[in-house]
Design a protein around this motif. Sequence first.
Motif: not given
Lengths: 262, 405
Positions: B77-86
């Motif tokens: 989930a932490v990793g996915v956050t980076f993509v969601l922030l885009l």
Amino acid sequence: MDAPALQLRGASKRFGAVQALEGVDLDVRSGEVVALVGDNGAGKSTLIKGIAGVQPFDEGEISIAGAVARIMTPQQAAAYGIATVYQDLALCDNLDVVANLFLGHEPLKLRRLDETSMEKQAHTLLAELSVRIPSVRTKVASLSGGQRQSVAIARSLIGQPKVVLLDEPTAALGVAQTAQVLQLVSRLREQGLAVILISHNLADVFAVSDRIEVLRLGRNGGAFRTSEARNEDVVAAITGATQERFGQALAEAQAEHAGGGE
Amino acid sequence: MSTTMEKDPRLTETDRSFGGYVTSAGRRIASGDLGSLPVIVGLVVTWIIFTLLNDRFLSALNITNLMLQIAATGTIAVGVTFVLLLGEIDLSVGSVSGVTSAILAVLITRSGWGNGPAVVAAVVVGVLIGLIHGTLFTKARMPAFVVTLAGLIGWQGLQLYVLGQGGSINIPDGPVTALTDQFLVPAYGWGLAAICVLGFGAVQFTRRTARSRAGLPTGDVTLLILQIVGLAVVLGVTVLVLNADRGVPMVILVYLVIIVVCAFLLRRTSFGRHLFAVGGNIEAARRAGIRVDAVRIAAFTISSALAAVGGILAASRLTAVTQSSGGGDVLLYAIAAAVIGGTSLFGGRGSVWSALLGMIVIGSITNGLDLLSVSSAVRFMVIGLVLVVAVLLDSLSRRGQPQRR
Ligand SMILES: Nc1ncnc2c1ncn2[C@@H]1O[C@H](COP(=O)(O)OP(=O)(O)OP(=O)(O)O)[C@@H](O)[C@H]1O
Ligand SMILES: [Mg+2]
């Protein structure tokens, strides 16, 4: 005489069927303010975006201080010391004022963002421009149109530019802020910067510029020394009015001006 | 020329004292800017309900289990956050965690690699997968949805291929399995908590000193001390509970380090700043000279790399990699955790701490319902409902706020 800070030769840009610019020439010297005027859709913003590397020209040559420059990206433009205030401002609403001011040029300390120095510089800069905002940590989304414009202008001054391109910087500003921006433009000239100022307000143009370049339907439509130019001549060049229709065009322009339009 | 800005007389939030903070926080909440409050309240309510239904829920053993359960998906989930922030999405993280853990298992069992090199190899594969996704997205201009949907299907296929005939590989005892079944001795647990609290305090006070030296306003020191005490209490209670069972699990240490590093990356580096800028207004970011494509590729790479780490943590917990590793609810929970915590799918808003919060919510619900022996039918419906409520609260609370694009 030394080479112009920025020289443009034969700049052309086409968008599909629209030839937005066709063989435009432009010179700006250090310590000179050139006003770029023209009707809506004349190609002023397109010219600015070409120089800023946001939308590179299809053809044409840009020279900076006498040397041919290749500007295909905003980074390259920044490396040549070109700073730009865009007509559509281009701010990140989700970031605060400080973050927007330094975006792309953040000062680092031990490889971390140096927030303290950013915030301090932001205060100084905004105070110089008499910008009134609730706090430098306010998100840009919650600023008024004029405040946003002030932030965009302040941003262009970070990082000691040599050439400043201002695309309608006073369009949304109040009386005091407009005066501040015009004063700032004069100050930039005194500091030896080259400034291109786009404005539809001829009073401002006459107040602050050294030369006036008219863009008409994507081509050079006339050039004036501000000190020798008459308002009517500039209006005529903008509208492309012939001598006979000149009086009428002037009257229309003045009526429009009096009607509160820019 | 003055060096300080003139105060706007209409400005209400000028008081930087503790009382001023409380009133301004009250005003923010009243005006609908709820921040993490709804999630925290929701979490407390969840815990109360489950405790009332089953007194074992808050037992040391169960809290330890909860932590072991959330670490793997939480890392993803932490990793996915980076993509969601885009403002983009990565649908492939479950499959990527599956295929990388399969590679890990094969390297350890069939190729005789040591645990360390195998872990590195698995993460490197994750990085490469992220680079592929990011490049297809930015250079080939394919929608992220399509790229990662293809990844979701394709990498799962590769996982089945790598696992081969048996379809399931047990991980022999070693450093990888130790992540789950080894615990810090109590004293180390306390030491860890102390380091966290002292570190946080030191960072805050250094920042405060730097600000006041630069003549910038600083918040009330009482507030800062309260924050530090608050952190100390939360960590202290957690360590106390965990020590009552077997101690702080190694996986939690890994998870925590990942969160802290990622939070640092997002908030304190120019990369993080640029990531938020790209998510907020990509054209503005481009004009500011940010290398937009590089930032976007990096986000997808981090997402896949952390998916690989999550896959390793999951393999550690299960002590095996199977055909269903990384499948099922992993992807859904990872994205749901980030969104429940308050990360916007439109980009430019969110944090890894909220991904942690969201993961604790999902983990608690799953764990609590398991204790009650409720079927997964009910579990899915409850989590779906929580997701809707969380996003609904968020969008309602945003109504009163300026929305400009
Ligand atoms: N991205 C684009 N795609 C297609 N056509 C464009 C694009 N940008 C500008 N144009 C066209 O190019 C011409 C010049 O536009 P430009 O924005 O440069 O005008 P301008 O002089 O800045 O006008 P204004 O005073 O209204 O700002 C217009 O006809 C416009 O429609
Ligand atoms: Mg324009």
